[in-house]
Every structure is written in C-alpha cells, then in structure tokens.
Design a protein around this motif. Sequence first.
Motif, short mmCIF file in Angstrom:
data_model
loop_
_atom_site.label_atom_id
_atom_site.label_comp_id
_atom_site.label_asym_id
_atom_site.label_seq_id
_atom_site.Cartn_x
_atom_site.Cartn_y
_atom_site.Cartn_z
N PRO B 220 -33.00 16.10 -1.69
CA PRO B 220 -32.78 16.47 -3.10
C PRO B 220 -32.95 15.30 -4.07
CG PRO B 220 -31.14 17.52 -1.71
CD PRO B 220 -31.94 16.62 -0.83
N ASP B 221 -32.46 14.13 -3.69
CA ASP B 221 -32.60 12.96 -4.56
C ASP B 221 -34.05 12.63 -4.86
OD1 ASP B 221 -30.01 12.59 -4.80
OD2 ASP B 221 -29.81 10.89 -3.41
N HIS B 222 -34.88 12.84 -3.85
CA HIS B 222 -36.29 12.51 -3.97
C HIS B 222 -37.02 13.56 -4.82
CE1 HIS B 222 -40.40 11.56 -2.81
NE2 HIS B 222 -40.55 12.82 -2.44
N VAL B 223 -36.67 14.82 -4.62
CA VAL B 223 -37.41 15.93 -5.27
C VAL B 223 -37.03 16.07 -6.74
CG1 VAL B 223 -37.72 18.45 -5.28
CG2 VAL B 223 -37.78 17.18 -3.12
N LEU B 224 -35.74 15.97 -7.03
CA LEU B 224 -35.29 16.23 -8.40
C LEU B 224 -35.39 14.97 -9.25
CD1 LEU B 224 -32.20 18.51 -7.70
CD2 LEU B 224 -34.47 19.22 -8.40
N SER B 225 -36.30 15.01 -10.18
CA SER B 225 -36.40 13.93 -11.17
C SER B 225 -36.69 14.58 -12.51
CB SER B 225 -37.52 12.95 -10.79
OG SER B 225 -38.78 13.59 -10.99
N GLU B 226 -36.37 13.87 -13.58
CA GLU B 226 -36.57 14.44 -14.91
C GLU B 226 -38.04 14.80 -15.12
OE1 GLU B 226 -34.82 11.48 -17.41
OE2 GLU B 226 -32.80 11.99 -16.75
N ARG B 227 -38.92 13.95 -14.62
CA ARG B 227 -40.35 14.20 -14.80
C ARG B 227 -40.81 15.45 -14.02
NH1 ARG B 227 -45.21 10.20 -13.01
NH2 ARG B 227 -46.85 11.66 -13.52
#
Lengths: 350, 257
Positions: B220-227
Amino acid sequence: MCSTGLEGQRIYRAVNRRRWVSISVLLSLTTFFALIDVTTGVANIDIPTVISALLSPDTVNGMTRTIVWTMRLPVALTAVAVGASLGLAGAVMQTILGNPLASPYTLGVGAGAGFGASLAIVLSGAILPSAGSLLIPINAFLFALVVCMSIYAMGRIGGMSTESMILSGIAMLFLFQALQALLQYYATEGDVQAIVFWTFGNLQKTTWGKLSLIMAVLVAVTPLIMADSWRYTALMLGDEKAESLGISVEPLKVKAFVLISLLSASAVCFVGTIGFIGLAGPHIARMLSGDDQRFFLPMSSLCGAMIMALSSVISKSVIPGSVFPIGIITSIIGVPFFFVLIVYRQRSWR
Amino acid sequence: MGLSVEGLSFSYRNFDVLKDVSFSAPKGEITTVIGPNGAGKTTLLKSIAGILEAQGTVKIDGRDRESYPKRQFRRMLSYMTQGNSSTSSLSVFEVVLLGRVQTLSLRVQKEDISKTWAILREMSISDLAERPFKKLSGGQQRLVSIAQTLVCDPKVLILDEPTANLDLQNELEVLELIGRYTVSRETTTIMTLHDLNMAARHSQKLVLLKSGRVWTQGAPDHVLSERTIEETYGVLSRLIKGSKGETMVFPMASVRA
C-alpha cells in the motif's frame, strides 16, 4: 463446537419437519381424492367396495371389478399422473425462468399441443380417417415439443435469459392460438366440434397404455430433476449468484428445459389442454415449503396431482351421470382459488 | 504459493475491458484491487473465478487453473458477487448452506449443518438464521453473503466489494474477520474495495487498475501516492501516516472541477 453443531441441526431439522408434515398431508389428500374419484360415477360403488376391488379383486363381483379396474382406475390415476407432471414442469419452469407466472400453459405448450391435435383432427378427417386416434396425441406431443424447443432456441440466442424465454413463450402462445383459430375457421362443422372438445381437456379416453406412457416419462424425469435440486435452489438467488457458487447455469437450464418439455408434452398430448395446474400447483407448494427445491419440486408435483384428482371428482359430480371436461373444471376452480392465494400472500407479506 | 494472473485480457463487443493484466496474490495475504469506476475490477475478479472466459493464464499454487478438474476447482475457489438482491423466501441458514452447494446431497450431512452454524456464530449473525434472506437490510444481506462465501473453506477467496452497504462497525469487523480468516486458513484472498484507507489498512498488497490495465501494484505504501491518485482517480489528495504507520488518503478536490 459440539453444542454449536447441535443448535444448527435443531434449527435445520425443525424447518424440515414442517415440510415433511406438509408432504404427508398432500400425499394423503391426493390418495383420498383419487380414491373418491374411483367411487364417483354413474354406478354407485362405496369406498369399502372400491378398496376391496383394489386390494383383492376376486372378492367383488365381475361388474364392479370391470368398472373399477377398466374404467375408473385408469382415469383416476391419469388425473394424478397428469397433475403431477404439470405441477413438476410448472415448478421447474418457474425456477429456471425466475418468474412465478411461468407454466406450460402460460408459455404456450398447451396452445401448441392444441394446435397439433387440431391439425391432426382436420387432416385425419380429410386424409386418414382411421389414423385419427393415433395421430392426435402424436401430433399434440410433437407440437408441444415444438413450442418448448422454440422457447429453448430463442433462449439460447438470448443467452438463456429469463426475458427472452418468457417473451418467446408468450409469442408461441399467441401464434398457436391464432393458427388454431385459422384451422377452425376453415374446418368442417364436425372437425370444429372435435377440436373444441379436445381443447376442453378430457380424461375419459385414457387407457392403461396411455397412463403407462405418462407415468414412464414422469418416473424417468423426476429423479433427473431431483438430482439438480440444490442447483435449482441456488438459482433462486439469481443467475449471477448461482454462477458465483460454481454452478454452470446455462447447461443446467438447457437440461431442465429438455426434461420439462418431455413432462409437459406427455401430460397434455393424451388428455388435452389443462390450464392452471402448472401455475397453481407450484404456488401452493411454495407457500408450504419455501424455496428449498428438494421439497418445493415434489410438493408442486403433489399439489398438481391433488388438484387434478379433486377436479376429476368435481367433473363427475356437477351433473350426475355425465362428465364435465376436466380442463374447464381446473380453470373454474383454479381462478378463485388463485385469487385467495394472492390475497393470502399479500397479507402474509405485511 | 497463492494465485498468479498472467496476461489476462477480456473484450466485450470490441471494447477492451481488461488489457494484459498480470499480478500475483500470495497465500495467507489479502490482495486488494482498487481503481476508479469502470476500471475493470469486477471483470477481473469474474475472469479469475472462471465466470468470464478471458484470454491469459490464471495459476493456483503454480498450476494452471485449467489443469484442475472442474469440480475440484469449484470447491477450492469461492467468489462473492457485488450484488446480493434476491426475492426468494430462502432463510439465512439455507442461503449460507448454499455456499457448500458443490458438496451438498439430497440428505444434508451433519458436517454441512455444523459448518454453516459455526460460520453464522463466528460472524455474530446466528440470530438471523431462521429469517427470510429477502427481509434483511442491505448490510445484513452482505454479511450473510460473506458467510456463504466462507462456509466452504475455500483455498482462494474472491470478494467483490465485501463491505458495500455496511455501517462503520460492520465494515471494520468484516475486514478484520477476512484478515483473520486469510491468515489462519492460509487462503489467497483477492478483493475489491472503494475505500482506499480501508484497502491500505487491511491489505498486504494493492493492485491499482485504470482503464483495464494495471497502473501499479505492490505494498500500500508503494501504490498510494498523491500523484498516482491524481492520475488514476482524477482527485487531488493529501497523504498522511496513521499512528501505526499506515498510509491514509484525504481527498481534497476533483481535478475535473
């Protein structure tokens, strides 16, 4: 875990116990009406004599034995077999189409059989007068199958969707009613009379041979239908849900349609158009059993048999000494009975 | 090993719903497919479950799905659809029991009854057992559908929007139950969720779909980004870390507006 299992089994068995009681009551009523059917007729034979004639034929006189075994028993049992076949066919139709209005009658199977019989009556009168008695049921059977197969074919084109199959059935109903009207328009007065009489539905021309054929289809088809009863129950949750449970819905419906085609065609080809049994039987059964098809299907069959047996008794009792066509009786007692069911169900929903 | 999807594609009337989708879902973990409406999430789940015939390969424990006997495949995989409406008068008990339809015989075995009752108890809905399914609220029907999916002890659990129609408490409880179930029975669980925060908190892996393609996948940390959220959902957002270090998404504004 042990008490958990016991609690679950208590709940499960309590529901099923009520259903078994309903099956026993239906079976008893069907047997009772069939027995009354055998006692009813011009010659007055009481129930003990009928039972003696059935259980030990040698203890009754020849006349009674002949009346019971040759005339009345085939009629009573044909009523039961036809009712059971139509009740079961209607129940499976309603399940696979997910529509409580589906039945062999409302989807045109009766109309197809009626047209087939009418065509045979007109053709045999003009071309093969001696073949009439054989041609009529064969043609009725074939045209009942034609209707079923047409609905099935249209269903296949439409991915066995409920809408396409029901609309095809309604189209078949109108088509064959129109074709029959056309035949009657051009038929001779005698043929029209014969056609009208056939479409009224009549048990009196049945024989042990015809009964055996109807029974053979019923006995062969019922286990095949019951083997899929859990899969039919899953269909009650909708096609998509059933598929998600790993059921191949389309092949299941195809198999069901072939089986109910045989059931309905064999039931109507010998006795004529019988309305309402395939519709009312499953509705009564559903009120008693719910949607668990292991109980719903046999109960629908029993309800159909019970209504037909009762209708047969009434058909002989309306005017003493004469027999009313049973198709008229089933519709007349079916309609008000159906209204009562609708009102009852509306109240139970509130 | 778990489940792996390789080059899965599906078209409906010349429209490509899934395009060359590949990902793996490890055993004993929850893999959640996320993405905007129409991204192909439900089609992907149906293709994995074998309800839709898609091109590509689905392997379970390293073995091609097609190589399993049909009956065995149906017993090892359990799929819950998005909708749960029904007009039938079946009771809750019967609906859950139907989850074991592949093993049920005319005479229901004690084991089937016990397992049905056990899952109803585990999900705290045994008091609904005798009620007609159609008379339950949407949320209660969802809980029953989840119970139906779990009752057959599947190796692969596929859940389409398991928390739809559930209130906050039930949503949390159901996701925790799915988590416990996945770990304790070592199932391969693949589900779809719309709530990105719940997806991040309850999944070990996310697969983000957009227009039928895998946009990105991983923890999840890797997939979810503001961009990523702006590019796939068209939403401006802010990401913060929760007390346990989990990623939390705060949507700010639609870029379409």
